[in-house]
Scaffold this motif. Structure first.
Motif, PDB file in Angstrom:
ATOM      1  N   VAL A  27      33.638  34.677  34.274  1.00  0.00           N
ATOM      2  CA  VAL A  27      33.571  33.350  34.913  1.00  0.00           C
ATOM      3  C   VAL A  27      34.575  32.412  34.241  1.00  0.00           C
ATOM      4  O   VAL A  27      35.307  31.674  34.908  1.00  0.00           O
ATOM      5  CB  VAL A  27      32.128  32.792  34.799  1.00  0.00           C
ATOM      6  CG1 VAL A  27      32.059  31.370  35.337  1.00  0.00           C
ATOM      7  CG2 VAL A  27      31.146  33.700  35.524  1.00  0.00           C
ATOM      8  N   VAL A  49      35.613  37.608  43.107  1.00  0.00           N
ATOM      9  CA  VAL A  49      35.013  37.552  41.772  1.00  0.00           C
ATOM     10  C   VAL A  49      34.732  38.965  41.270  1.00  0.00           C
ATOM     11  O   VAL A  49      34.739  39.921  42.035  1.00  0.00           O
ATOM     12  CB  VAL A  49      33.732  36.672  41.739  1.00  0.00           C
ATOM     13  CG1 VAL A  49      34.041  35.256  42.189  1.00  0.00           C
ATOM     14  CG2 VAL A  49      32.607  37.273  42.570  1.00  0.00           C
ATOM     15  N   CYS A  66      30.992  31.116  39.570  1.00  0.00           N
ATOM     16  CA  CYS A  66      32.456  30.928  39.487  1.00  0.00           C
ATOM     17  C   CYS A  66      32.875  29.642  40.187  1.00  0.00           C
ATOM     18  O   CYS A  66      33.742  28.909  39.687  1.00  0.00           O
ATOM     19  CB  CYS A  66      33.189  32.129  40.093  1.00  0.00           C
ATOM     20  SG  CYS A  66      33.043  33.598  39.065  1.00  0.00           S
TER      21      CYS A  66
END
Ligand code: KMH
Ligand code: ZN
Length: 271
Positions: A27, A49, A66
């Motif tokens: 992240v 992601v 994120c």
């Protein structure tokens, strides 16, 4: 000419730290790369992601984390999650980030070869279903087209009510269709009047396609998803470095860069 929207595809699903150690997985790394692109002039972050080990995921909660981390560093940037995910994911997996009601998300308008034995599958029913869900969730699609047939699909599905006008296209050139000036002109002249377009030149084509888009009045996508090099054999240090190059090119060619809010107006985003 309208201002230039730069999209940064910061992560992708296929590129790894073996290709470039700056490819983000965690992240924090994703937020760092988004910030570098935003500070350099990107108004849209095209977002995939990963798990911490780099495995691509479409998990809604991972996207939420994120997006929150990106928002802290880039308060007004447009975040555009991928609904393409990675080759082999199911439609339900791929659609998860749209539950977060982002301003935009991708809509891949056809099946294509993705290198080796990989096939990125988007059947007609998948495209229609994704289009309908994006509309219901108030998410503007960026229509990803890897060849001209996909433009025709998008036009057909718009007429059938699965996509709304004005349409925004991303011509991904250099995967299935080749990346040349002739191809880009052909694609840009094949979309309905009132549509907008951006180009993602893959690999060594990235900056050549960017230069053409800048002078043709289109928009530009760069980032590690499509290319990890700043020059031949020289890895880019960050997504920001790739965006900076496009900003410099635009300046030299007399095209101003759009802020996120200016990009919202150009793309007719509701939020
Ligand atoms: N990773 C590809 C299989 C998109 O973001 O919508 C799909 C892709 C397109 O990257
Ligand atoms: Zn993508």
């Amino acid at each position: 000419m309208e201002k230039l929207i730069i999209t940064a595809a910061i992560c992708g699903a296929e590129v790894t730290k073996e290709h470039n150690p700056a490819v983000p997985y965690t992240v924090e790394e994703i937020a760092r790369e988004a910030e570098s692109a935003y500070k350099a002039g990107a108004s849209i972050i095209h977002l995939h992601v990963r798990e911490d080990d780099g495995t691509p995921t479409q998990d809604k909660e991972r996207f939420r984390k994120c997006i929150e981390a990106i928002r802290e560093k880039c308060p007004d940037v447009i975040i555009q999650p991928s609904t393409g995910g990675a080759v082999g994911m199911t439609d339900l997996e791929r659609l998860q980030p749209t539950e977060l009601h982002p301003e935009m998300a991708t809509l891949d308008c056809g099946t294509c070869n993705f290198g080796g034995d990989e096939i990125f599958v988007n059947t007609e029913n998948t495209i229609k279903n994704f289009g309908k869900i994006l509309m219901e969730r108030g998410v503007k699609p960026e229509i990803e087209v890897f060849d001209k047939g996909m433009v025709d699909y998008a036009i057909r599905f718009q007429k059938q009510g699965f996509i709304q006008k004005p349409m925004h296209f991303d011509f991904v050139l250099g995967v299935q269709m080749s990346a040349s000036a002739r191809d880009l002109v052909f694609m840009s002249e094949s979309i309905p009047e009132g549509s907008t377009w951006t180009v993602a030149g893959v690999g060594r084509h990235q900056f050549q396609m960017a230069a053409l888009a800048i002078v043709m009045g289109g928009h530009v996508r760069v980032g590690f998803e499509d290319n990890v090099y700043i020059d031949k054999g020289v890895l880019a240090k960050s997504n920001g470095e790739l965006v900076e190059r496009v900003v410099r090119m635009a300046k030299e060619l007399g095209r101003e860069i759009a802020t996120p809010d200016e990009a919202r107006k150009i793309l007719s985003l509701k939020k």
